[in-house]
Design an enzyme around this catalytic site. Structure first.
Site, mmCIF file in Angstrom:
data_model
loop_
_atom_site.group_PDB
_atom_site.id
_atom_site.type_symbol
_atom_site.label_atom_id
_atom_site.label_comp_id
_atom_site.label_asym_id
_atom_site.label_seq_id
_atom_site.Cartn_x
_atom_site.Cartn_y
_atom_site.Cartn_z
ATOM 1 N N LYS A 51 0.854 -1.178 0.000
ATOM 2 C CA LYS A 51 0.000 0.000 0.000
ATOM 3 C C LYS A 51 0.896 1.237 0.000
ATOM 4 O O LYS A 51 1.803 1.359 0.845
ATOM 5 C CB LYS A 51 -0.891 -0.005 1.244
ATOM 6 C CG LYS A 51 -1.972 -1.087 1.227
ATOM 7 C CD LYS A 51 -2.985 -0.821 0.157
ATOM 8 C CE LYS A 51 -4.190 -1.754 0.255
ATOM 9 N NZ LYS A 51 -5.180 -1.483 -0.809
ATOM 10 N N ASP A 99 -0.268 -0.895 -4.760
ATOM 11 C CA ASP A 99 -1.613 -0.314 -4.780
ATOM 12 C C ASP A 99 -1.558 1.112 -4.248
ATOM 13 O O ASP A 99 -1.225 1.338 -3.086
ATOM 14 C CB ASP A 99 -2.560 -1.156 -3.924
ATOM 15 C CG ASP A 99 -4.011 -0.721 -4.081
ATOM 16 O OD1 ASP A 99 -4.278 0.237 -4.845
ATOM 17 O OD2 ASP A 99 -4.873 -1.351 -3.448
ATOM 18 N N GLU A 151 -1.614 -0.558 -9.232
ATOM 19 C CA GLU A 151 -3.070 -0.546 -9.057
ATOM 20 C C GLU A 151 -3.595 0.843 -8.714
ATOM 21 O O GLU A 151 -3.075 1.499 -7.806
ATOM 22 C CB GLU A 151 -3.408 -1.551 -7.955
ATOM 23 C CG GLU A 151 -4.879 -1.715 -7.678
ATOM 24 C CD GLU A 151 -5.125 -2.845 -6.665
ATOM 25 O OE1 GLU A 151 -4.262 -3.743 -6.522
ATOM 26 O OE2 GLU A 151 -6.169 -2.816 -5.997
ATOM 27 N N ASP A 183 -9.017 -0.603 -9.718
ATOM 28 C CA ASP A 183 -9.756 -1.149 -8.577
ATOM 29 C C ASP A 183 -10.968 -0.262 -8.258
ATOM 30 O O ASP A 183 -12.084 -0.564 -8.675
ATOM 31 C CB ASP A 183 -8.812 -1.282 -7.365
ATOM 32 C CG ASP A 183 -9.537 -1.791 -6.124
ATOM 33 O OD1 ASP A 183 -10.765 -1.951 -6.162
ATOM 34 O OD2 ASP A 183 -8.878 -2.023 -5.090
ATOM 35 N N LYS A 218 -14.508 -6.633 -6.635
ATOM 36 C CA LYS A 218 -14.833 -6.872 -5.222
ATOM 37 C C LYS A 218 -16.340 -7.007 -5.075
ATOM 38 O O LYS A 218 -17.088 -6.193 -5.617
ATOM 39 C CB LYS A 218 -14.331 -5.724 -4.347
ATOM 40 C CG LYS A 218 -12.824 -5.594 -4.353
ATOM 41 C CD LYS A 218 -12.367 -4.425 -3.506
ATOM 42 C CE LYS A 218 -10.837 -4.360 -3.541
ATOM 43 N NZ LYS A 218 -10.325 -3.139 -2.904
#
Ligand SMILES: [Mg+2]
Length: 371
Positions: free
Chosen positions: A163, A191, A218, A243, A267
């Site tokens: 992250k 990400d 991402e 995403d 998701k």
């Protein structure tokens, strides 16, 4: 089979460590558990973990939507009629995907139990035998992220999701520190959670990242800026994943039309559950876009639902469903399926999760019953 009763439980899932991403820090995860009981006495479980930054729903608003609108609408319906269940929900409420996902999952769980098959059997059968488990590194100082990565490699992990998304050059240092520490053979995915904002910042970062051998980058830019993704993709050799920008079929249609991504992160909380997730995966497959199934950090129930989709589809190449290994207490037993460095699914009917109702009661803040 008809739905007789729906119980809602607002729970607080305790994290072992706070989860830190570009736009938020989570000390624990607020979730809504749905317990659906049919007239014949079968029970299906579902879960909603909304994220107001992405789905526009808070835990309170999703709970109210379930309690006042979606749960009453479901009483008397046949949970095996997925297409009709979604049509009913969509006609009654625009969007609110995380609230709808909880109903969707409970319908699949109870249907699997009724037919005595795992949910993946309802989606085309098991295709994948196992997936590597990815360890997610929260945003910290470069040295701290590298230390944690080194520890996890010793535990057997072979892939990391980093992250980032604070500041471009600081993030480049974070990624370089982890790469130098774990060596070339470990997979690193990055990400940004929209944190670099626009294409100029992202292209500046990519000049450095192209040498660091990352699997993919991402969601570097704002979620609705599909054109920025098109520009980045045309100027870089690093595979790009969308995403936050892929939530429903309309987004997917635009992404496909503009060739805006190499990969998408589907998701269940963003799209409304198992049934819409399968539709998105099919659309992606038509366009040659690879898929990942991710999560909002969900308990055993939501994570299992994601796994059933992932295990049944060829175009789904990776999973990031790490909730069960991040919580110090969980209401289900999916953690037993994480055999590091892999995840394997059991063959029990429905979602295949055993629920510990004592833990559920302990973690519940408030609840309601609709019949
Ligand atoms: Mg992401």
């Amino acid at each position: 089979m008809k739905i007789k009763k729906i119980e809602l439980f607002a729970v607080n899932l305790p994290l072992i460590q706070p989860f830190i991403i570009s736009y938020a820090t989570y000390p624990n995860i607020q979730s809504i558990i749905v317990k659906m009981t049919t007239e014949c006495g079968l029970v299906g479980w579902g879960e909603s973990v909304p994220d107001e930054h992405i789905t526009g729903e808070t835990p309170h608003s999703a709970y109210a939507m379930l309690k006042n609108t979606l749960a009453p609408l479901m009483i008397g319906q046949n949970p095996m009629e997925f297409e009709k269940i979604h049509e009913l929900m969509d006609q009654s409420v625009h969007r609110a995907p995380a609230a709808k996902a909880a109903i969707d999952m409970a319908c699949f769980d109870v249907t699997g139990k009724k037919l005595n098959v795992p949910v993946y059997q309802l989606l085309g059968g098991r295709y994948h035998e196992k997936f590597p488990v990815t360890h997610v590194l929260s945003i910290e100082e470069p040295e701290k992220m590298a230390n944690e990565a080194e520890e996890k490699v010793k535990e057997g992990y072979t892939s990391f999701k980093m992250k980032v998304g604070r500041d471009v050059m600081g993030d480049v240092k974070r990624i370089r520190a982890v790469r130098e520490r774990v060596g070339e053979d470990i997979a690193i995915r990055v990400d940004v959670n929209q944190g670099w904002g626009n294409s100029a910042n992202t292209l500046q970062a990519l000049r450095h990242l192209e040498k660091l051998g990352i699997d993919w980058l991402e969601q570097p830019v704002a979620q609705d800026d599909i054109d920025a993704m098109v520009e980045i993709k045309s100027k870089s050799t690093v595979p790009l994943m969308i995403d936050e920008g892929i939530r429903d079929m309309n987004n997917m249609r635009e992404i496909i039309a503009k060739r805006a991504a190499d990969k998408v992160n589907i998701k269940l909380m963003k799209c409304g559950g198992i049934y819409p997730a399968v539709k998105l995966a099919t659309m992606a497959e038509m366009a040659g876009i690879e898929c990942q199934i991710g999560s909002m950090v969900e308990s055993s129930i939501g994570s299992a639902a994601g796994f059933h989709v992932a295990f049944s589809k060829k175009i789904i190449k990776s999973v990031e469903l790490t909730g069960p290994v991040k919580f110090s207490k969980d209401i289900g037993d999916l953690k037993d399926s994480y055999i590091i460095p892999h995840i394997q699914l059991n063959e029990r009917p429905g979602l295949g999760v055993s629920i510990d109702e004592t833990v559920l009661t302990e973690l519940t803040q408030y609840s309601d019953s609709i019949e």
